[in-house]
Write a protein that holds these residues in place. Sequence first.
Motif, PDB file in Angstrom:
ATOM      1  N   MET A 402      28.750  19.472   2.230  1.00 36.47           N
ATOM      2  CA  MET A 402      30.196  19.592   2.341  1.00 36.47           C
ATOM      3  C   MET A 402      30.699  20.893   1.706  1.00 36.47           C
ATOM      4  N   PHE A 403      30.108  21.260   0.547  1.00 43.72           N
ATOM      5  CA  PHE A 403      30.565  22.487  -0.117  1.00 43.72           C
ATOM      6  C   PHE A 403      30.245  23.714   0.723  1.00 43.72           C
ATOM      7  N   GLN A 404      29.059  23.729   1.372  1.00 44.30           N
ATOM      8  CA  GLN A 404      28.716  24.847   2.262  1.00 44.30           C
ATOM      9  C   GLN A 404      29.701  24.936   3.421  1.00 44.30           C
ATOM     10  N   ASP A 405      30.063  23.755   3.949  1.00 44.09           N
ATOM     11  CA  ASP A 405      31.029  23.744   5.064  1.00 44.09           C
ATOM     12  C   ASP A 405      32.383  24.264   4.609  1.00 44.09           C
ATOM     13  N   LEU A 406      32.800  23.882   3.381  1.00 44.33           N
ATOM     14  CA  LEU A 406      34.079  24.376   2.874  1.00 44.33           C
ATOM     15  C   LEU A 406      34.060  25.888   2.711  1.00 44.33           C
ATOM     16  N   ALA A 407      32.904  26.387   2.213  1.00 43.05           N
ATOM     17  CA  ALA A 407      32.809  27.845   2.035  1.00 43.05           C
ATOM     18  C   ALA A 407      32.852  28.560   3.378  1.00 43.05           C
ATOM     19  N   LYS A 408      32.158  27.958   4.358  1.00 42.98           N
ATOM     20  CA  LYS A 408      32.143  28.585   5.677  1.00 42.98           C
ATOM     21  C   LYS A 408      33.531  28.568   6.299  1.00 42.98           C
ATOM     22  N   ILE A 409      34.230  27.423   6.164  1.00 43.45           N
ATOM     23  CA  ILE A 409      35.569  27.312   6.739  1.00 43.45           C
ATOM     24  C   ILE A 409      36.521  28.294   6.077  1.00 43.45           C
ATOM     25  N   ASN A 410      36.410  28.447   4.741  1.00 45.05           N
ATOM     26  CA  ASN A 410      37.277  29.399   4.040  1.00 45.05           C
ATOM     27  C   ASN A 410      36.956  30.831   4.457  1.00 45.05           C
ATOM     28  N   GLY A 411      35.609  31.111   4.626  1.00 43.75           N
ATOM     29  CA  GLY A 411      35.223  32.462   5.072  1.00 43.75           C
ATOM     30  C   GLY A 411      35.754  32.771   6.448  1.00 43.75           C
ATOM     31  N   ASP A 412      35.655  31.755   7.370  1.00 45.07           N
ATOM     32  CA  ASP A 412      36.188  31.965   8.723  1.00 45.07           C
ATOM     33  C   ASP A 412      37.693  32.136   8.693  1.00 45.07           C
ATOM     34  N   ALA A 413      38.350  31.486   7.745  1.00 46.10           N
ATOM     35  CA  ALA A 413      39.809  31.563   7.684  1.00 46.10           C
ATOM     36  C   ALA A 413      40.279  32.943   7.279  1.00 46.10           C
ATOM     37  N   ILE A 414      39.508  33.642   6.397  1.00 46.05           N
ATOM     38  CA  ILE A 414      39.967  34.969   5.914  1.00 46.05           C
ATOM     39  C   ILE A 414      39.220  36.100   6.594  1.00 46.05           C
ATOM     40  N   HIS A 415      38.425  35.701   7.637  1.00 44.12           N
ATOM     41  CA  HIS A 415      37.671  36.737   8.338  1.00 44.12           C
ATOM     42  C   HIS A 415      38.640  37.694   9.050  1.00 44.12           C
ATOM     43  N   GLY A 416      38.426  38.999   8.896  1.00 52.09           N
ATOM     44  CA  GLY A 416      39.291  39.978   9.524  1.00 52.09           C
ATOM     45  C   GLY A 416      40.510  40.313   8.707  1.00 52.09           C
ATOM     46  N   LEU A 417      40.708  39.581   7.586  1.00 52.17           N
ATOM     47  CA  LEU A 417      41.849  39.890   6.725  1.00 52.17           C
ATOM     48  C   LEU A 417      41.432  40.865   5.624  1.00 52.17           C
ATOM     49  N   GLN A 418      42.352  41.341   4.882  1.00 52.32           N
ATOM     50  CA  GLN A 418      42.089  42.226   3.751  1.00 52.32           C
ATOM     51  C   GLN A 418      42.640  41.562   2.499  1.00 52.32           C
ATOM     52  N   PRO A 419      41.938  40.536   2.035  1.00 50.76           N
ATOM     53  CA  PRO A 419      42.471  39.794   0.883  1.00 50.76           C
ATOM     54  C   PRO A 419      42.275  40.578  -0.400  1.00 50.76           C
ATOM     55  N   LYS A 420      43.111  40.262  -1.318  1.00 50.51           N
ATOM     56  CA  LYS A 420      42.971  40.808  -2.660  1.00 50.51           C
ATOM     57  C   LYS A 420      42.129  39.860  -3.472  1.00 50.51           C
ATOM     58  N   ILE A 421      40.957  40.352  -3.903  1.00 47.12           N
ATOM     59  CA  ILE A 421      40.002  39.512  -4.608  1.00 47.12           C
ATOM     60  C   ILE A 421      40.152  39.758  -6.094  1.00 47.12           C
ATOM     61  N   SER A 422      40.327  38.690  -6.826  1.00 44.93           N
ATOM     62  CA  SER A 422      40.438  38.767  -8.294  1.00 44.93           C
ATOM     63  C   SER A 422      39.154  38.266  -8.903  1.00 44.93           C
TER      64      SER A 422
END
Length: 480
Positions: A402-422
């Motif tokens: 489940m945690f891998q799926d959450l990470a993948k879903i979050n990665g797909d959600a911000i794919h192509g964006l330019q997020p500010k990483i803290s």
Amino acid sequence: MYRVARASESLVITGSGITDINITKKAWVLPGQSCTKFDISPVNYTFEVQAMSAEKLPFLLPAVFTVGPRADDEASLMKYAKLISPHDKLSNHVKDHVQGIIEGETRVLAASMTMEEIFKGTKEFKQEVFEKVQLELNQFGLLIYNANVKQLVDVQGHECFSYLGQKTQMEAANQAKIDVAEARMKGEIGEKLRLGETLQNAAKIDAETRIISTQRGGEGRKAEIKVRTEVKVYENHREAEVAEANAVLAKKKAGWAKEAQVAEVEAEKAVALRDAELQKEVERMNALAMTEKLKAELLSKASVEYETKVQEANWELYKKQKEEEAFLYEKEKEAEAQRATAEADFYRRKQIIDGDLYAKMKEAEGLKALAEAQGTYLHTLLEAVGGNYEAVRDYLMISGGMFQDLAKINGDAIHGLQPKISIWTNGEGSHEATAEGGGSALKEVAGIYKTLPPLFKTVHEQTGMMPPTWMGTITNDSSQ
């Protein structure tokens, strides 16, 4: 031959020249005709009908019926003659008919009534039985001249009527006791009331006597004047009644005279009408005599023509019957072929449906077995962790990825964006890491572990899920 029947008999003539049967008291019996005498006097039939009420309680109905044909109705005599022609009036043939009708109607009527209704309404029950039986006997031309139904009797082993009688006697005795007590109560109360009223009335009369004695003198004179007035009014009223009675008498005399004249005219017309009817009867008898003569002359010729026509009609009927039988046989064979085809198609469809049903049943059994296996799996996990539901849940989440799926879903959600990483650190060694442009592997691992608390807090805020206890706990103090 000239045949004559006795007073209680009638003649039945059949044969040549008679369409059905002819019933008469005396007649000439011609050649080709048959004559039979039958008795029309009533016969007594004694029965003991066993019936059953609506509560399934049996009882006996003894009855004596005087039954005979309707002597004044020719249609009824014809029905009775056809019924009794091969039998005697005392034969079991007629008795069985009458007994069957009486027993059947009695049982049907008794089955719709309770025993209490039959016992209390015996007269109505008997009357309805007579009406129902007479209605059925009409089809045989029979009439119930007299009927006597005896007292209803209990069947041996069922004393329902005796118990009902005892109940009625006890109710009457109890009611009599109640009436006697009420009469005694009313007598004692009435005696006391009358004694009190006597004393009260005596005192009242003594007081009123003195008052009335002074009023009588003036009232006497008033009464004398009133009586004279009433006498005059009465005389006038009687004179008016006498005048009214004279007027009514005059009207009635006029009506009686009118009715007498109308009766005379009706009598004259009735005589003329009867004369015309008698003349019509004479003409009809003459016409019947001429008809019989013509029938006798043309009988032989008509008989030959009749036989010829009958043979021809029989041949045509036989020919048509054979043609219709052949056509019917052909249609039956076609119907049998269609029925066989339909049965084969029905069997094929049934096999397909049975196969589908079997597959669905096996699929359901597989799902049931899978559910049972999963239940056993969860039960084993709970026993292994000592019944700790949270530990089982965490294990299933980790093993299910489940945690891998959450990470993948979050990665797909911000794919192509330019997020500010803290990047969160505790501040220790940050200067050295920047100056040196890196650090040891131990420092990198320490930095990853330092990012876990804010990560757990973010997951908890978004999903409401807590991290496993072996990984850590979330507290409000950021230093911890």
